[in-house]
Design an enzyme around this catalytic site. Structure first.
Site, PDB file in Angstrom:
ATOM      1  N   TYR A  82     -20.942 -71.401  71.468  1.00  0.00           N
ATOM      2  CA  TYR A  82     -21.119 -71.692  70.057  1.00  0.00           C
ATOM      3  C   TYR A  82     -20.084 -72.033  69.207  1.00  0.00           C
ATOM      4  O   TYR A  82     -19.686 -73.229  68.540  1.00  0.00           O
ATOM      5  CB  TYR A  82     -21.900 -70.623  69.278  1.00  0.00           C
ATOM      6  CG  TYR A  82     -22.155 -70.941  67.880  1.00  0.00           C
ATOM      7  CD1 TYR A  82     -23.440 -71.706  67.304  1.00  0.00           C
ATOM      8  CD2 TYR A  82     -21.415 -70.696  66.694  1.00  0.00           C
ATOM      9  CE1 TYR A  82     -23.768 -71.975  66.123  1.00  0.00           C
ATOM     10  CE2 TYR A  82     -21.753 -70.930  65.275  1.00  0.00           C
ATOM     11  CZ  TYR A  82     -23.087 -71.804  65.090  1.00  0.00           C
ATOM     12  OH  TYR A  82     -23.187 -71.855  63.830  1.00  0.00           O
ATOM     13  N   SER A  91     -19.103 -75.014  60.819  1.00  0.00           N
ATOM     14  CA  SER A  91     -19.255 -73.596  60.744  1.00  0.00           C
ATOM     15  C   SER A  91     -17.731 -73.013  60.572  1.00  0.00           C
ATOM     16  O   SER A  91     -16.855 -73.826  60.678  1.00  0.00           O
ATOM     17  CB  SER A  91     -19.582 -73.125  62.417  1.00  0.00           C
ATOM     18  OG  SER A  91     -19.172 -71.906  62.262  1.00  0.00           O
TER      19      SER A  91
END
Length: 247
Positions: free
Chosen positions: A143, A130
Site C-alpha cells: 500500500y 495518503s
C-alpha cells in the site's frame, strides 16, 4: 454554487470518501458520474459500472460520459484498496491487485481523461494519495509503495499539463473512518492477533488530534481542491491527517 453545470467523474464513488465527495459535488450543482464496481444509490450521481484495473472498462466509461455531456470538467481518481503486511506477508497476487487498482487504475483514468481536458484547455484533477505519500508505516509495504508512486505521478502530470490549463493535485488523508479502514483493521487483526478495538485505539492514539477522520472532513477538502477557488494550485500533495505527518 461552485460546481454549477460542471461534469465530474469520481471513481470509487459508492462508499466512503468517494461517496461523500460525490454527494457534496452534486449538492453544489455538479453532474457527477460514479465509476465503481459496486452500485450506489447516492443522490445526484449517475452510476457507471467500471473496474478501474481494466483500461478498456475505464475508456468505455469515460467515452460514455463524453457522449452524454460533451466535456469533463473535473476528475477525482479516488478508487483504491488497502492491504496490511510486510513484504514476506504480502502474496504476489495481493501486490498485483494493489498495483492494478491503486496505480494502474489512476493511470488509466488519466490516460482516458487527459486528452479530453487538453482539447478543452481546462480541467481539474484530484488523485487519492495518503499520509503514506509522505511517510512510511510498518506492515504496509504494498500500500505504501502504491501511494508513494501516486505522489510522483501527481507532480509529473501537473508539470506536463499546466500549459493546457489543467491542474493536478493529490489529497493525502490520514486514517479515516471508512469501510476500507474496517477491512484493514480486520486484516491486521488476523495477521497479528491484536484485537480490533486495540488496533483502533492505537490508530487513534497515533494522531496528534487523538482521533481518526470522518469521510465528510476529507470530502470538504476534496471539493475545494477540485474547485476553481484554488486556481493557482497544481502539483500539490495536501495532507489532511490530524497532524500525523508533522510529527
Amino acid at each position: 454554487m461552485r460546481f454549477q453545470n460542471k461534469v465530474v467523474i469520481v471513481s470509487g464513488g459508492s462508499s466512503g470518501i468517494g461517496l461523500e465527495t460525490g454527494q457534496r459535488l452534486s449538492g453544489e450543482g455538479a453532474r457527477v458520474y460514479n465509476l465503481d464496481i459496486v452500485e450506489s444509490e447516492a443522490v445526484g450521481s449517475k452510476f457507471i459500472p467500471c473496474d478501474v484495473s481494466s483500461f478498456d472498462q475505464v475508456q468505455n466509461a469515460v467515452q460514455s460520459v463524453i457522449a452524454a455531456e460533451g466535456k469533463i470538467d473535473a476528475l477525482f481518481a479516488n478508487a483504491g484498496i488497502h492491504k496490511f503486511g510486510t513484504i514476506e506477508e504480502t502474496a504476489i497476487e495481493d501486490m498485483q491487485k494493489i498495483i492494478s487498482i491503486n496505480c494502474f487504475g489512476i493511470f488509466y483514468l488519466l490516460k482516458a481523461v487527459l486528452p479530453v481536458m487538453r482539447k478543452q484547455e481546462s480541467g481539474s484533477i484530484l488523485l487519492m494519495g495518503s499520509d503514506q505519500s509522505f511517510v512510511g508505516k510498518g506492515s504496509s509495504a504494498a500500500y505504501g509503495m502504491s501511494k508513494g508512486a501516486i505522489a510522483q505521478l501527481t507532480k509529473s502530470t501537473a508539470i506536463d499539463y499546466a500549459p493546457f490549463n489543467i491542474r493536478v493535485n493529490c489529497i493525502c488523508p490520514g486514517t479515516c473512518e471508512t469501510g476500507l479502514l474496517k477491512k484493514a483493521v480486520t486484516g491486521f487483526n488476523q495477521l497479528s492477533g491484536v484485537s480490533e478495538s486495540e488496533i483502533m485505539d492505537m490508530l487513534e492514539g497515533a494522531q496528534p488530534i487523538k482521533r481518526v477522520s470522518k469521510p465528510a472532513e476529507i470530502a470538504s477538502l476534496a471539493c475545494y481542491l477540485l474547485s476553481s477557488e484554488n486556481s493557482f494550485m497544481t502539483g500539490a500533495l495536501v495532507p489532511v491527517d490530524g497532524g500525523y505527518t508533522c510529527q
